[in-house]
Design a protein around this motif. Structure first.
Motif, PDB file in Angstrom:
ATOM      1  N   LYS A  90       1.260  -0.867   4.634  1.00  0.00           N
ATOM      2  CA  LYS A  90       2.256  -1.088   3.583  1.00  0.00           C
ATOM      3  C   LYS A  90       3.567  -1.606   4.183  1.00  0.00           C
ATOM      4  O   LYS A  90       4.193  -2.531   3.634  1.00  0.00           O
ATOM      5  N   GLU A  91       3.969  -1.042   5.308  1.00  0.00           N
ATOM      6  CA  GLU A  91       5.236  -1.420   5.931  1.00  0.00           C
ATOM      7  C   GLU A  91       5.200  -2.799   6.580  1.00  0.00           C
ATOM      8  O   GLU A  91       6.191  -3.525   6.578  1.00  0.00           O
ATOM      9  N   ARG A  92       4.039  -3.176   7.141  1.00  0.00           N
ATOM     10  CA  ARG A  92       3.958  -4.374   7.979  1.00  0.00           C
ATOM     11  C   ARG A  92       3.077  -5.482   7.409  1.00  0.00           C
ATOM     12  O   ARG A  92       2.903  -6.520   8.055  1.00  0.00           O
ATOM     13  N   GLY A  93       2.519  -5.271   6.216  1.00  0.00           N
ATOM     14  CA  GLY A  93       1.708  -6.305   5.590  1.00  0.00           C
ATOM     15  C   GLY A  93       0.444  -6.644   6.359  1.00  0.00           C
ATOM     16  O   GLY A  93       0.034  -7.800   6.433  1.00  0.00           O
ATOM     17  N   LEU A  94      -0.193  -5.626   6.935  1.00  0.00           N
ATOM     18  CA  LEU A  94      -1.369  -5.851   7.789  1.00  0.00           C
ATOM     19  C   LEU A  94      -2.646  -6.010   6.967  1.00  0.00           C
ATOM     20  O   LEU A  94      -2.733  -5.549   5.827  1.00  0.00           O
ATOM     21  N   THR A  95      -3.635  -6.664   7.566  1.00  0.00           N
ATOM     22  CA  THR A  95      -4.986  -6.747   7.024  1.00  0.00           C
ATOM     23  C   THR A  95      -5.901  -6.002   7.985  1.00  0.00           C
ATOM     24  O   THR A  95      -5.784  -6.161   9.198  1.00  0.00           O
ATOM     25  N   TYR A  96      -6.813  -5.181   7.450  1.00  0.00           N
ATOM     26  CA  TYR A  96      -7.701  -4.388   8.298  1.00  0.00           C
ATOM     27  C   TYR A  96      -9.173  -4.716   8.045  1.00  0.00           C
ATOM     28  O   TYR A  96      -9.587  -4.926   6.900  1.00  0.00           O
ATOM     29  N   LEU A  97      -9.945  -4.713   9.131  1.00  0.00           N
ATOM     30  CA  LEU A  97     -11.394  -4.516   9.056  1.00  0.00           C
ATOM     31  C   LEU A  97     -11.611  -3.107   9.594  1.00  0.00           C
ATOM     32  O   LEU A  97     -11.400  -2.851  10.780  1.00  0.00           O
ATOM     33  N   PHE A  98     -11.998  -2.181   8.716  1.00  0.00           N
ATOM     34  CA  PHE A  98     -12.092  -0.775   9.073  1.00  0.00           C
ATOM     35  C   PHE A  98     -13.570  -0.402   9.173  1.00  0.00           C
ATOM     36  O   PHE A  98     -14.277  -0.314   8.174  1.00  0.00           O
ATOM     37  N   ILE A  99     -14.037  -0.194  10.404  1.00  0.00           N
ATOM     38  CA  ILE A  99     -15.447   0.081  10.670  1.00  0.00           C
ATOM     39  C   ILE A  99     -15.646   1.593  10.781  1.00  0.00           C
ATOM     40  O   ILE A  99     -14.916   2.274  11.509  1.00  0.00           O
ATOM     41  N   ALA A 100     -16.634   2.124  10.062  1.00  0.00           N
ATOM     42  CA  ALA A 100     -16.869   3.570  10.095  1.00  0.00           C
ATOM     43  C   ALA A 100     -18.259   3.889   9.566  1.00  0.00           C
ATOM     44  O   ALA A 100     -18.928   3.038   8.986  1.00  0.00           O
ATOM     45  N   HIS A 101     -18.703   5.125   9.792  1.00  0.00           N
ATOM     46  CA  HIS A 101     -19.949   5.573   9.163  1.00  0.00           C
ATOM     47  C   HIS A 101     -19.698   6.692   8.164  1.00  0.00           C
ATOM     48  O   HIS A 101     -20.613   7.148   7.503  1.00  0.00           O
ATOM     49  N   ASP A 102     -18.432   7.115   8.033  1.00  0.00           N
ATOM     50  CA  ASP A 102     -18.056   8.161   7.081  1.00  0.00           C
ATOM     51  C   ASP A 102     -17.656   7.499   5.760  1.00  0.00           C
ATOM     52  O   ASP A 102     -16.546   7.012   5.597  1.00  0.00           O
ATOM     53  N   LEU A 103     -18.594   7.474   4.811  1.00  0.00           N
ATOM     54  CA  LEU A 103     -18.356   6.779   3.544  1.00  0.00           C
ATOM     55  C   LEU A 103     -17.217   7.385   2.739  1.00  0.00           C
ATOM     56  O   LEU A 103     -16.482   6.668   2.046  1.00  0.00           O
ATOM     57  N   ALA A 104     -17.047   8.683   2.809  1.00  0.00           N
ATOM     58  CA  ALA A 104     -15.979   9.329   2.040  1.00  0.00           C
ATOM     59  C   ALA A 104     -14.612   8.859   2.532  1.00  0.00           C
ATOM     60  O   ALA A 104     -13.713   8.557   1.735  1.00  0.00           O
ATOM     61  N   MET A 105     -14.441   8.769   3.842  1.00  0.00           N
ATOM     62  CA  MET A 105     -13.160   8.332   4.404  1.00  0.00           C
ATOM     63  C   MET A 105     -12.934   6.842   4.179  1.00  0.00           C
ATOM     64  O   MET A 105     -11.819   6.396   3.932  1.00  0.00           O
ATOM     65  N   VAL A 106     -14.008   6.061   4.239  1.00  0.00           N
ATOM     66  CA  VAL A 106     -13.897   4.618   4.014  1.00  0.00           C
ATOM     67  C   VAL A 106     -13.425   4.332   2.588  1.00  0.00           C
ATOM     68  O   VAL A 106     -12.616   3.434   2.354  1.00  0.00           O
ATOM     69  N   LYS A 107     -13.922   5.105   1.624  1.00  0.00           N
ATOM     70  CA  LYS A 107     -13.481   4.914   0.242  1.00  0.00           C
ATOM     71  C   LYS A 107     -11.977   5.150   0.120  1.00  0.00           C
ATOM     72  O   LYS A 107     -11.279   4.456  -0.631  1.00  0.00           O
ATOM     73  N   HIS A 108     -11.476   6.118   0.863  1.00  0.00           N
ATOM     74  CA  HIS A 108     -10.064   6.497   0.785  1.00  0.00           C
ATOM     75  C   HIS A 108      -9.144   5.367   1.254  1.00  0.00           C
ATOM     76  O   HIS A 108      -8.053   5.204   0.719  1.00  0.00           O
ATOM     77  N   ILE A 109      -9.591   4.568   2.203  1.00  0.00           N
ATOM     78  CA  ILE A 109      -8.708   3.549   2.788  1.00  0.00           C
ATOM     79  C   ILE A 109      -9.028   2.127   2.330  1.00  0.00           C
ATOM     80  O   ILE A 109      -8.171   1.252   2.368  1.00  0.00           O
TER      81      ILE A 109
END
Length: 318
Positions: free
Chosen positions: A197-216
């Motif tokens: 939010k502060e820096r206008g970043l774009t993320y590719l967020f790799i994970a196997h925890d679906l609950a946490m991935v939904k959050h972000i």
């Protein structure tokens, strides 16, 4: 239409192991990522998620296909252009214990990119390091310490500060919370959201925890055996999963309501994940799919838009 920052077209990454053996880690991977969003990439261990991230940033060279970042084909960049790309795209690694040099102070670890790109020196360099430490929830005095003096969560914050040091536009976060205590995971995910939010970043967020991935995540791609099988928004994926593999992953997420947890349907997949050395013909998921049909063995289902913005690779959805 939102501005595309990254376009991946039919990207493959195969590893030649010798003796005629080829490991197909990533196969025909295509996706667009838009500026300012978080794209979550999920799947079981060994499905090719981390290899995808490393190939995008050119830690691995792609076997074929295109990675286009800000309109330029990454595989063709050399010299000054490649250095500029390396500044605009950074990576936060999975293991905060292994990804930091134990012989360097935290201040020098964070400033390494600043020094390589010649961004600033002296007091300005020191101030930038201190500002970065504060931005990730650490203190100025931490700059003179060594990585072994920190907890896992603090080390990952140092890794995030290092990635931010050269002011990138795009960050690949490769399972950045999987090695952390559960109590710390939410703090680090919230830090990612705050920095975006502060820096206008774009993320590719790799994970196997679906609950946490939904959050972000804004959108999520589900990966199986080197192939994308479903892509849609985070809300739509949880409300209306279409691919049998996605449904099985979601059914494994615990629900904090004992009554619902006791009565809901669980989808238990039969067998093990096939080897990427010898993947099945046709659809790679067919050997474990509860809805398998004869045509699944004959051809790989194309990625189709089953609903607006909801793409799935499955013969059930024609």
């Amino acid at each position: 239409m939102a501005d595309k920052i990254l376009e991946i077209k039919d990207m493959k990454k195969h590893f030649n192991l010798g003796g005629g053996q080829v490991l197909k880690a990533v196969d025909n991977f295509s996706i667009d990522i838009y500026r300012g969003e978080t794209f979550g990439l999920v799947g079981e261990s060994g499905c090719g998620k981390s290899t995808t991230g490393r190939t995008i940033i050119r830690l691995y060279e792609p076997t074929s296909g295109q990675v286009i970042f800000n309109g330029e084909d990454v595989s063709k960049l050399q010299g000054k252009k490649l250095k500029e790309f390396n500044r605009k795209m950074q990576m936060v690694f999975q293991d905060p214990y292994a990804s930091l040099n134990p012989r360097m102070t935290v201040g020098n670890i964070i400033a390494e990119g600043i020094d390589i790109h010649g961004l600033c020196k002296g007091e300005e360099r020191k101030k930038r390091v201190n500002d970065l430490l504060k931005a990730v929830g650490l203190n100025e005095e931490h700059a003179s310490r060594f990585p072994h003096e920190f907890s896992g969560g603090q080390r990952q914050r140092i890794g995030i500060a290092r990635a931010l040091a050269i002011e990138p536009e795009f960050i690949i976060a490769d399972e950045p919370i999987s090695a952390l205590d559960v109590s710390v995971q939410a703090q680090v995910v919230n830090l990612f959201k705050k920095l975006q939010k502060e820096r206008g970043l774009t993320y590719l967020f790799i994970a196997h925890d679906l609950a946490m991935v939904k959050h972000i995540s804004d959108r999520i791609g589900v990966m199986y055996l080197g192939n994308l099988v479903e892509v849609t928004t985070a809300e739509e994926l949880y409300a209306n999963p279409l691919h049998p593999y996605t449904k099985s992953l979601l059914s494994a997420i615990p629900i904090p309501d004992p009554e619902v947890e006791r009565t809901r349907e669980r989808i238990i997949l039969e067998g093990d994940v096939p080897s990427p050395l010898d993947p099945p013909s046709g659809c790679p998921f067919r050997t474990r799919c509860p809805n398998v049909m004869p045509e699944c063995a004959l051809s790989m289902p194309p990625m189709k838009e089953a609903a607006p913005g909801h793409f799935v690779s499955c013969h059930l959805h024609k």
